[in-house]
Design a protein around this motif. Structure first.
Motif, mmCIF file in Angstrom:
data_model
loop_
_atom_site.group_PDB
_atom_site.id
_atom_site.type_symbol
_atom_site.label_atom_id
_atom_site.label_comp_id
_atom_site.label_asym_id
_atom_site.label_seq_id
_atom_site.Cartn_x
_atom_site.Cartn_y
_atom_site.Cartn_z
ATOM 1 N N SER A 163 -7.417 -15.366 7.302
ATOM 2 C CA SER A 163 -6.822 -15.328 9.076
ATOM 3 C C SER A 163 -5.524 -15.382 8.677
ATOM 4 N N ALA A 164 -4.765 -15.437 9.642
ATOM 5 C CA ALA A 164 -3.387 -15.466 10.181
ATOM 6 C C ALA A 164 -2.918 -16.361 9.363
ATOM 7 N N ALA A 165 -3.006 -17.288 9.062
ATOM 8 C CA ALA A 165 -2.473 -18.792 8.400
ATOM 9 C C ALA A 165 -2.206 -17.897 6.443
ATOM 10 N N SER A 166 -3.358 -16.644 6.291
ATOM 11 C CA SER A 166 -3.490 -16.444 4.934
ATOM 12 C C SER A 166 -2.560 -15.485 4.868
ATOM 13 N N HIS A 167 -1.625 -14.512 6.058
ATOM 14 C CA HIS A 167 -0.597 -13.510 6.297
ATOM 15 C C HIS A 167 0.013 -13.642 5.751
ATOM 16 N N LEU A 168 0.250 -15.645 7.129
ATOM 17 C CA LEU A 168 2.077 -16.273 6.581
ATOM 18 C C LEU A 168 2.151 -16.669 5.723
#
Length: 356
Positions: free
Chosen positions: A184-189
């Motif tokens: 997810s985008a959250a994991s990359h953030l």
């Protein structure tokens, strides 16, 4: 260094500091035990080997590692095959941060007890501490499999993957640590945040780009890119990123503060002050905007208002050397010589303490 909200300058967050914090988080600290009494350095004549070993463990738990090691070495000369002795010696050397000796002893123990959870975790951490991440990774993976809810295992494993260049696996480890979907985008953030703490700015920037490709209006992503831009000297680019962040998150006071900082670096002082005011109106409990506002006002020649801002800033953050120095400059321009000398002395003392 990238600036963060805890102070005007970025807090030091080096690899060594983060490593020390990780190990401290993993191993329980000393507990308050009653005194064991008598000499702790030798095996007492009437004392059984088992009791001497228990006494050494008590010393380790109390943080008296040198005494524990002397006792364990003496016991090792008398009873080298005492059950648990080599394991306890390895733990003591680990707690002493003598990772080479810890590894030597704990590897022998692991050969006899391959499912000893504590031995596996201490070996993984010891290899990690020595920078031997290729040896650490399989051990840390075992810890993850044995204790999937152990967040420190996920962090250390993620950092080991990152330092081995296995970035996708690092992102998955951090995602597991924070209970977010691994792709997810959250994991990359979150991975980018960890990398920034480790001063791995290029890797952080790449993860932020991946996050925005998945979720273009992801809060914090543009702000972090702006921080990286400032760190790399790309001040004008940072302004664009901070503005994008504020389009997504208009109440984020820290973005106004950093936007004001960027304008101040470009000597666009009126725009800097407008954004610093916005930051203060949203959060009047943080010293950074007040101190930076004072600096800008000194540049504009308004020493009186600068002194007022700086006084408020150092009252909130009395250990800010730059704030005291700037306040000294403001007092000097106002003809308040004694007050200026006092502030310069405080700034000098704080800087000396920070260098120790």
């Amino acid at each position: 260094m990238i600036s963060w909200p805890m102070s005007v300058n970025r807090l030091a967050s080096s690899w060594v500091w983060s490593l020390s914090l990780s190990l401290w988080l993993w191993v329980p600290g000393p507990v308050d035990l009653p005194s064991v009494g008598g000499s702790a350095q030798t095996v007492r004549q009437a004392e059984s080997p088992e009791r001497a070993l228990e006494r050494a463990r008590e010393l380790i738990e109390r943080g008296r590692l040198d005494e524990a090691l002397r006792l364990l070495k003496a016991l090792n000369e008398r009873e080298p095959h005492l059950p648990g002795l080599q394991r306890t010696l390895g733990v003591a050397y680990y707690r002493k941060a003598d990772y080479e000796r810890a590894i030597e002893l704990l590897e022998r123990v692991r050969a006899r007890h391959p499912r000893d959870y504590e031995v596996i975790q201490l070996l993984g951490l010891s290899y990690y501490a020595l920078g031997r991440v290729q040896r650490a990774i399989p051990l840390l993976e075992k810890i993850r499999d044995l204790a999937p809810d152990q967040v420190t295992a996920s962090y250390v494993l993620g950092m080991s993957y990152a330092r081995a260049g296995r970035m996708d696996e690092a992102v998955r480890a951090f995602a597991h640590m924070y209970d977010v979907a691994p792709h997810s985008a959250a994991s990359h953030l979150l991975a980018a945040k960890v990398f920034l703490q480790q001063q791995m700015e290029d890797r952080a920037e790449a993860e932020l780009r991946r996050a925005l490709a998945l979720t273009p209006r992801l809060p914090m992503a543009h702000f972090m890119l702006g921080e990286i831009d400032i760190f790399k000297g790309r001040v004008r680019e940072s302004i664009d990123e901070f503005r994008r962040e504020l389009e997504i998150n208009p109440g984020f006071w820290l973005a106004y503060y950093r936007l004001g900082d960027a304008y101040a670096r470009l000597e666009m002082f009126d725009r800097a002050m407008d954004n610093l005011r916005r930051a203060i109106w949203l959060n009047a409990s943080f010293s950074g905007p007040f101190i930076l506002m004072g600096k800008v006002l000194l540049k504009k020649g308004d020493a009186l208002l600068a002194a007022s801002m700086l006084e408020r800033g150092v009252k909130m953050d009395p250990n800010n050397a730059s704030g005291h120095y700037l306040l000294g400059q403001a007092y000097q321009r106002l003809g308040r010589t004694k007050d200026a000398q006092r502030e310069f002395a405080v700034a000098r003392k704080l800087r000396e303490e920070q260098q120790e």
